[in-house]
Design a protein around this motif. Sequence first.
Motif, mmCIF file in Angstrom:
data_model
loop_
_atom_site.group_PDB
_atom_site.id
_atom_site.type_symbol
_atom_site.label_atom_id
_atom_site.label_comp_id
_atom_site.label_asym_id
_atom_site.label_seq_id
_atom_site.Cartn_x
_atom_site.Cartn_y
_atom_site.Cartn_z
ATOM 1 N N TRP A 79 -14.503 5.871 -4.573
ATOM 2 C CA TRP A 79 -13.507 5.842 -3.505
ATOM 3 C C TRP A 79 -13.431 4.384 -3.036
ATOM 4 O O TRP A 79 -14.358 3.902 -2.376
ATOM 5 C CB TRP A 79 -13.949 6.716 -2.339
ATOM 6 C CG TRP A 79 -13.663 8.177 -2.485
ATOM 7 C CD1 TRP A 79 -12.448 8.788 -2.377
ATOM 8 C CD2 TRP A 79 -14.603 9.240 -2.711
ATOM 9 N NE1 TRP A 79 -12.576 10.144 -2.522
ATOM 10 C CE2 TRP A 79 -13.884 10.453 -2.719
ATOM 11 C CE3 TRP A 79 -15.988 9.274 -2.886
ATOM 12 C CZ2 TRP A 79 -14.493 11.689 -2.911
ATOM 13 C CZ3 TRP A 79 -16.591 10.494 -3.083
ATOM 14 C CH2 TRP A 79 -15.857 11.693 -3.103
ATOM 15 N N THR A 80 -12.359 3.695 -3.360
ATOM 16 C CA THR A 80 -12.287 2.289 -2.990
ATOM 17 C C THR A 80 -11.522 2.104 -1.679
ATOM 18 O O THR A 80 -10.671 2.904 -1.319
ATOM 19 C CB THR A 80 -11.578 1.443 -4.070
ATOM 20 O OG1 THR A 80 -10.202 1.845 -4.138
ATOM 21 C CG2 THR A 80 -12.219 1.620 -5.423
ATOM 22 N N THR A 81 -11.872 1.042 -0.991
ATOM 23 C CA THR A 81 -11.140 0.641 0.204
ATOM 24 C C THR A 81 -11.363 -0.857 0.371
ATOM 25 O O THR A 81 -11.976 -1.488 -0.484
ATOM 26 C CB THR A 81 -11.607 1.452 1.436
ATOM 27 O OG1 THR A 81 -10.735 1.175 2.529
ATOM 28 C CG2 THR A 81 -13.036 1.142 1.816
ATOM 29 N N SER A 82 -10.823 -1.442 1.439
ATOM 30 C CA SER A 82 -11.021 -2.869 1.661
ATOM 31 C C SER A 82 -11.214 -3.132 3.145
ATOM 32 O O SER A 82 -10.947 -2.256 3.978
ATOM 33 C CB SER A 82 -9.807 -3.656 1.166
ATOM 34 O OG SER A 82 -8.723 -3.488 2.054
ATOM 35 N N PHE A 141 -8.264 -4.621 -4.113
ATOM 36 C CA PHE A 141 -7.901 -3.280 -3.650
ATOM 37 C C PHE A 141 -6.390 -3.082 -3.719
ATOM 38 O O PHE A 141 -5.900 -2.065 -4.209
ATOM 39 C CB PHE A 141 -8.391 -3.063 -2.212
ATOM 40 C CG PHE A 141 -7.958 -1.733 -1.648
ATOM 41 C CD1 PHE A 141 -8.595 -0.564 -2.043
ATOM 42 C CD2 PHE A 141 -6.899 -1.641 -0.764
ATOM 43 C CE1 PHE A 141 -8.177 0.669 -1.557
ATOM 44 C CE2 PHE A 141 -6.473 -0.417 -0.271
ATOM 45 C CZ PHE A 141 -7.116 0.739 -0.671
ATOM 46 N N THR A 169 -4.198 -0.256 -5.858
ATOM 47 C CA THR A 169 -3.254 0.711 -5.283
ATOM 48 C C THR A 169 -1.862 0.560 -5.886
ATOM 49 O O THR A 169 -1.054 1.467 -5.847
ATOM 50 C CB THR A 169 -3.127 0.602 -3.747
ATOM 51 O OG1 THR A 169 -2.601 -0.673 -3.416
ATOM 52 C CG2 THR A 169 -4.443 0.826 -3.056
ATOM 53 N N LEU A 178 -6.496 5.212 3.186
ATOM 54 C CA LEU A 178 -7.839 4.912 3.684
ATOM 55 C C LEU A 178 -8.799 4.782 2.504
ATOM 56 O O LEU A 178 -9.532 3.812 2.406
ATOM 57 C CB LEU A 178 -8.296 6.010 4.646
ATOM 58 C CG LEU A 178 -9.625 5.821 5.361
ATOM 59 C CD1 LEU A 178 -9.736 4.466 6.029
ATOM 60 C CD2 LEU A 178 -9.830 6.929 6.398
ATOM 61 N N LEU A 179 -8.761 5.757 1.601
ATOM 62 C CA LEU A 179 -9.590 5.662 0.392
ATOM 63 C C LEU A 179 -8.710 5.916 -0.823
ATOM 64 O O LEU A 179 -7.912 6.843 -0.842
ATOM 65 C CB LEU A 179 -10.707 6.715 0.425
ATOM 66 C CG LEU A 179 -11.740 6.616 1.540
ATOM 67 C CD1 LEU A 179 -12.721 7.774 1.446
ATOM 68 C CD2 LEU A 179 -12.471 5.283 1.506
ATOM 69 N N TYR A 209 0.839 -1.209 0.000
ATOM 70 C CA TYR A 209 0.000 0.000 0.000
ATOM 71 C C TYR A 209 0.874 1.258 0.000
ATOM 72 O O TYR A 209 1.923 1.270 0.641
ATOM 73 C CB TYR A 209 -0.881 0.064 1.259
ATOM 74 C CG TYR A 209 -1.861 -1.052 1.437
ATOM 75 C CD1 TYR A 209 -2.440 -1.686 0.349
ATOM 76 C CD2 TYR A 209 -2.220 -1.472 2.708
ATOM 77 C CE1 TYR A 209 -3.359 -2.715 0.535
ATOM 78 C CE2 TYR A 209 -3.142 -2.496 2.900
ATOM 79 C CZ TYR A 209 -3.703 -3.113 1.810
ATOM 80 O OH TYR A 209 -4.594 -4.119 1.993
ATOM 81 N N THR A 252 -7.281 10.891 -3.286
ATOM 82 C CA THR A 252 -6.869 9.851 -2.339
ATOM 83 C C THR A 252 -7.007 10.411 -0.922
ATOM 84 O O THR A 252 -6.747 11.582 -0.693
ATOM 85 C CB THR A 252 -5.387 9.479 -2.584
ATOM 86 O OG1 THR A 252 -5.237 9.037 -3.919
ATOM 87 C CG2 THR A 252 -4.924 8.385 -1.630
ATOM 88 N N VAL A 263 -8.081 -2.601 5.134
ATOM 89 C CA VAL A 263 -7.756 -1.195 5.384
ATOM 90 C C VAL A 263 -8.664 -0.620 6.469
ATOM 91 O O VAL A 263 -8.211 0.083 7.374
ATOM 92 C CB VAL A 263 -7.873 -0.384 4.075
ATOM 93 C CG1 VAL A 263 -7.879 1.106 4.355
ATOM 94 C CG2 VAL A 263 -6.728 -0.742 3.152
ATOM 95 N N LEU A 264 -9.959 -0.944 6.378
ATOM 96 C CA LEU A 264 -10.901 -0.415 7.369
ATOM 97 C C LEU A 264 -10.592 -0.969 8.763
ATOM 98 O O LEU A 264 -10.623 -0.241 9.756
ATOM 99 C CB LEU A 264 -12.334 -0.767 6.961
ATOM 100 C CG LEU A 264 -12.852 -0.048 5.715
ATOM 101 C CD1 LEU A 264 -14.191 -0.643 5.275
ATOM 102 C CD2 LEU A 264 -12.998 1.451 5.958
#
Lengths: 317, 122
Positions: free
Chosen positions: A117-120, A220, A224, A104-105, A39, A258, A123-124
């Motif tokens: 806005w992607t995340t996983s 994700f 990235t 984060l996003l 990341y 981002t 990450v969360l």
Amino acid sequence: MFEASSMMFIYVETPLHAGTGRGLGGVDLPIQRERVTGYPIVQASSLKGRLRAEGRKKSKESPTEEERKQGWLSTAEFEAIFGPETERASEHAGALSPGDAKILLFPVRSLAGVFAWTTSCDVLARFLRDTEIVGLRPEWNVPPEPASGEVLIFGTELLARDGVVLEEFTFSHQQSDEIQEIVQNIGKWLAQNALPEGDEYRYWREALPNRLAILPRDAFRDFTVFSTEVITRVRLEPETKTVAEGALWTEEHLPVDTLLYAPLMATPTRAKNGIQLSGAEVLARVSSLGLTRTVLGGDETVGRGVVALRFVTGGAS
Amino acid sequence: MSVQRTTEQKRAERAWKAVKEVREKQEKQKEYLALARSAPADIQTNGLAQTLAFWRAKGESHHQALYKHVSAWVMEQLGHSGKDLLAWITDANTSSDHYRQATVEAQAFLVWIKRFAEAELK
């Protein structure tokens, strides 16, 4: 150990190149990344240097009462918080310690809704862990990991005909109301607590819950790694206006939109100059510098690395 | 002692072979080098399918050579030896997830191709 901590959210407004200086991979000048996950990050030292520079700009020998209200520091306070100038660096350490800024996003091109806005879940979950350290407790939980090829969203804004199409990849989507609600909660919380506060972000705060996409962790990670912005640059020979020998290179950037976060930690000041501030006071001084925007990373003179900042203290949510 | 080799070693070995083949047989070595240099960034910017289609459309011998190298390696890694990469990507039965894996594999392989081409081709 640290006495107080808070969270700094960093929203990327122009492409951000926090570089490593050299790379042997596909891009000549890659960005900083975590060794294990891949990341993107911005190293703590970059953040510390920038906060210090901003603090210096807003300090003077003896600020007036009026200036104090606007967040100005005395030179003595500046040194107590950020540490003395290089030639006297051995006198004492500064009181402020930022951590690495983590992802984060991450924005990804979307067939419907322009971008998501992607995340996983990884990450969360990590974000929740980090908010625990700074005493910030978001009132949402991490949803169950989506199956391979699936995405968790709220609403219909990202839905194209066959599902959610991000870059060239199609993800099918979960229908369950329960999942939708979790995603909505996360989106709302991030919009209210993590996006910048300014009026110019009102539109984006409303947009975020509808364009939040929680991806399978591998997908994700791949975005990235492979969906960052690659900018080709050249240096021209002034005489011929053609590319100078060897002066054609590619730079990797974090794309606009981002969202990163970095914990800020503080100890009581250690200076012997009469200034004694608790950790909480140190953080309060830094937050009240009025830093809504700054510049991070390289390529400052070509307009890169403008970020909007937001400081959130524990319990504020 | 274990003789199991890492995927990276296998990629490197294949890339070395590919670049050696270019050095020995290919007339357009300089062009192959330039193409290999820009390939990872091209894929990142435009996508794998777009980039492959572009090479195919250009169709000169160095485009063909790089296309062949990437296609053969990626197809082998995904367990479809002998198939054509672009045809497989555009096939209705190929899922988005598999396409993403192919992109990742192509990028990892091209890093080696680029490195060896820079060392060996002039």
